[in-house]
Design a protein around this motif. Structure first.
Motif, mmCIF file in Angstrom:
data_model
loop_
_atom_site.group_PDB
_atom_site.id
_atom_site.type_symbol
_atom_site.label_atom_id
_atom_site.label_comp_id
_atom_site.label_asym_id
_atom_site.label_seq_id
_atom_site.Cartn_x
_atom_site.Cartn_y
_atom_site.Cartn_z
ATOM 1 N N THR A 1 5.434 5.962 -2.978
ATOM 2 C CA THR A 1 4.521 6.053 -3.937
ATOM 3 C C THR A 1 4.763 5.267 -4.958
ATOM 4 O OG1 THR A 1 4.536 8.520 -3.799
ATOM 5 C CG2 THR A 1 3.508 7.612 -5.638
ATOM 6 N N ARG A 2 3.419 4.346 -5.250
ATOM 7 C CA ARG A 2 3.453 3.112 -5.998
ATOM 8 C C ARG A 2 3.060 3.582 -7.483
ATOM 9 N NH1 ARG A 2 5.209 -1.187 -3.067
ATOM 10 N NH2 ARG A 2 4.820 -0.929 -0.940
ATOM 11 N N PHE A 3 3.672 2.941 -8.429
ATOM 12 C CA PHE A 3 3.306 3.241 -9.839
ATOM 13 C C PHE A 3 3.408 2.169 -10.856
ATOM 14 C CE2 PHE A 3 7.457 4.825 -9.640
ATOM 15 C CZ PHE A 3 8.106 4.284 -10.720
ATOM 16 N N GLU B 1 8.200 8.447 2.356
ATOM 17 C CA GLU B 1 6.995 8.207 1.668
ATOM 18 C C GLU B 1 7.058 7.250 0.642
ATOM 19 O OE1 GLU B 1 4.435 11.606 0.841
ATOM 20 O OE2 GLU B 1 5.452 12.722 2.437
ATOM 21 N N ALA C 1 8.045 1.347 -7.689
ATOM 22 C CA ALA C 1 7.711 2.208 -6.612
ATOM 23 C C ALA C 1 8.728 3.403 -6.267
ATOM 24 C CB ALA C 1 7.428 1.536 -5.146
ATOM 25 N N GLU D 1 0.870 -1.486 -0.183
ATOM 26 C CA GLU D 1 -0.082 -0.031 0.110
ATOM 27 C C GLU D 1 0.822 1.294 0.088
ATOM 28 O OE1 GLU D 1 -2.406 -0.221 3.217
ATOM 29 O OE2 GLU D 1 -3.632 -1.892 2.598
ATOM 30 N N PRO D 2 0.450 2.323 -0.672
ATOM 31 C CA PRO D 2 1.202 3.575 -0.684
ATOM 32 C C PRO D 2 0.993 4.281 0.858
ATOM 33 C CG PRO D 2 -0.815 3.823 -1.814
ATOM 34 C CD PRO D 2 -0.831 2.502 -1.394
ATOM 35 N N SER D 3 2.240 5.128 1.122
ATOM 36 C CA SER D 3 2.030 5.691 2.501
ATOM 37 C C SER D 3 1.654 7.306 1.982
ATOM 38 C CB SER D 3 3.486 5.755 2.979
ATOM 39 O OG SER D 3 4.362 6.312 2.053
ATOM 40 N N ALA D 4 1.341 7.573 0.851
ATOM 41 C CA ALA D 4 0.820 8.910 0.914
ATOM 42 C C ALA D 4 -0.134 9.466 2.137
ATOM 43 C CB ALA D 4 0.143 9.327 -0.507
#
Length: 433
Positions: A181-183, A179, A188, A157-160
């Protein structure tokens, strides 16, 4: 293109004319046709072989000079090659610019691929996370072993919005904020910031508030004791009763303020979500309502709507403080005789507790700041009500420790509704069902 096609057609006609002449002269038309086809096919195969040889050499050197249709193919291919080279050069320039820009950043940037393996990082990222050039391709969790970060990488899961704070690998004196961010499919981007200075300043502030509040308790206790003695002894000079009463009220207010500051400091410095008490919501709301009726002195109508007997898991004293703060605030800011409604319900999102008062309401501009320390919508009215300005800040920290949140709805002139929302895992399994 038209000129090359006409030229190729002219060559074919010349070969065909030669075949016709040879056929008339020899009388063997089959041989003439075979010779014509052999010459034309040989011509095509020769040009194809030159093209294949140029491709096999890696397209180095000048494009061979070709004729006819093959010349057009060569020219189109050469134009495509030049356009590809220009685009490639543009991408290289852009990539160098991005690398130079990220290299100048103070924040660390780490690119991950294949579900968490190191692909690239800027100099700041390598310095903050103690990465070496030979670490490329290794899982980042091999170098950052903080349990919170490992759990974050495994959950996918992202930490945004919820950055992770942790000590720097190999340097406990440095504090980092990460932080993720996955894409894409398995890629990530990890942003790393050095927040050591901010962390130290925040720790100094907490220590200062805790120490000052603790040191104030003793003198306040002594002052309150002597004031109470003077009031009850009957030895105070005539006309001193009112000043003594006011001094004792202010001493009590200072004591409440110190106690709230100590509680807030303890909530900030202790670990999150550590409580394991099983708290009956029905009993908790009943106890809070009883305290509110005593505090109100019968001047408010306090109703309870508790659908079902729910059980919350957490710290019992903290949950009591959160519920009581909301209810006592409703008593403080509701007019005499105004109704106050307490409600508890459970749905698929979890458990919810709301307090609806009949006060004057709050302007929308103030709602986002209500949980700040000492923030008051109306300082004079808040001071007269006996509040310390820390109640909602305490509620916010208690909710953070229990994985819950709070929503505030208010309309000026129509009262306010404060609601606490607890996630399903904080409820007893039988309750949730």
């Amino acid at each position: 293109m038209l000129e090359r096609s006409i030229g190729e057609l002219a060559r074919f006609l010349v070969i065909a004319l030669g075949c016709i002449i040879f056929g008339f002269s020899s009388g063997n038309w089959l041989l003439a046709i075979a010779m014509g086809l052999a010459i034309y096919v040989s011509w095509m195969l020769w040009q194809q072989s030159r093209f294949s040889l140029w491709l096999a050499n890696g397209r180095r050197g000048a494009v061979p000079t070709m004729f006819g249709i093959w010349g057009e193919i060569f020219d189109d291919f050469y134009r495509m090659q030049r356009r590809h080279r220009r685009e490639k050069q543009k991408l290289h320039t852009m990539l160098r610019r991005v690398q130079d820009s990220t290299g100048a950043l103070r924040e660390g940037i780490v690119a991950l691929e294949d579900g968490g393996n190191l692909a690239w990082w800027n100099p700041a990222g390598g310095e903050l996370l103690a990465l070496q050039p030979g670490d490329t391709g290794q899982p980042l969790v091999n170098f950052v072993r903080d349990p919170g970060f490992v759990r974050l990488m495994h959950t996918g899961e992202p930490s945004a919005g919820t950055p992770l704070t942790m000590p720097a690998p190999g340097n406990e004196a440095r504090t980092l904020q990460l932080e993720v961010t996955r894409f894409g499919r398995d890629e990530a981007l990890v942003i790393v910031r050095d927040i050591t200075r901010l962390h130290n300043l925040e720790q100094m502030r907490r220590d200062f508030v805790a120490n000052v509040s603790h040191e104030l308790r003793t003198p306040l206790t002594v002052i309150a004791g002597y004031l109470e003695t003077l009031e009850t002894s009957g030895q105070a000079p005539a006309g001193w009763q009112r000043p003594l009463l006011q001094m004792r009220e202010q001493a009590d207010r200072m004591t409440d303020l110190v106690n709230d500051l100590l509680l807030l400091s303890r909530l900030e410095t202790s670990e999150l979500d550590h409580g394991s008490d099983r708290v009956s919501v029905r009993e908790l709301i009943g106890q809070v309502a009883h305290e509110a009726r005593s505090f109100s002195g019968g001047q408010h109508e306090i109703s309870i709507d508790c659908s079902g007997d729910a059980v919350l898991t957490g710290e019992a004293s903290e949950l009591h403080s959160a519920f009581a703060n909301l209810v006592l605030n409703a008593v403080r800011y509701s007019p005499e005789g105004g109704p106050i409604a307490l409600r508890w319900w459970v749905d698929e999102q979890g458990g919810h507790f709301s307090v609806r008062d009949s006060g004057i309401g709050i302007e929308p501009i103030h709602i986002p700041r209500l949980t700040e320390r000492f923030y008051r919508v109306d300082a004079g009215r808040s001071r007269d009500s006996g509040g310390t300005g820390l109640g909602l800040a305490i509620v916010k920290h208690i909710l953070l420790r229990h994985g819950a949140d709070m929503t505030i709805e208010s309309t000026p002139g129509c009262g306010s509704t404060f609601a606490l929302h607890f996630p399903p895992h904080k409820l007893d399994s039988a309750t949730a069902a």
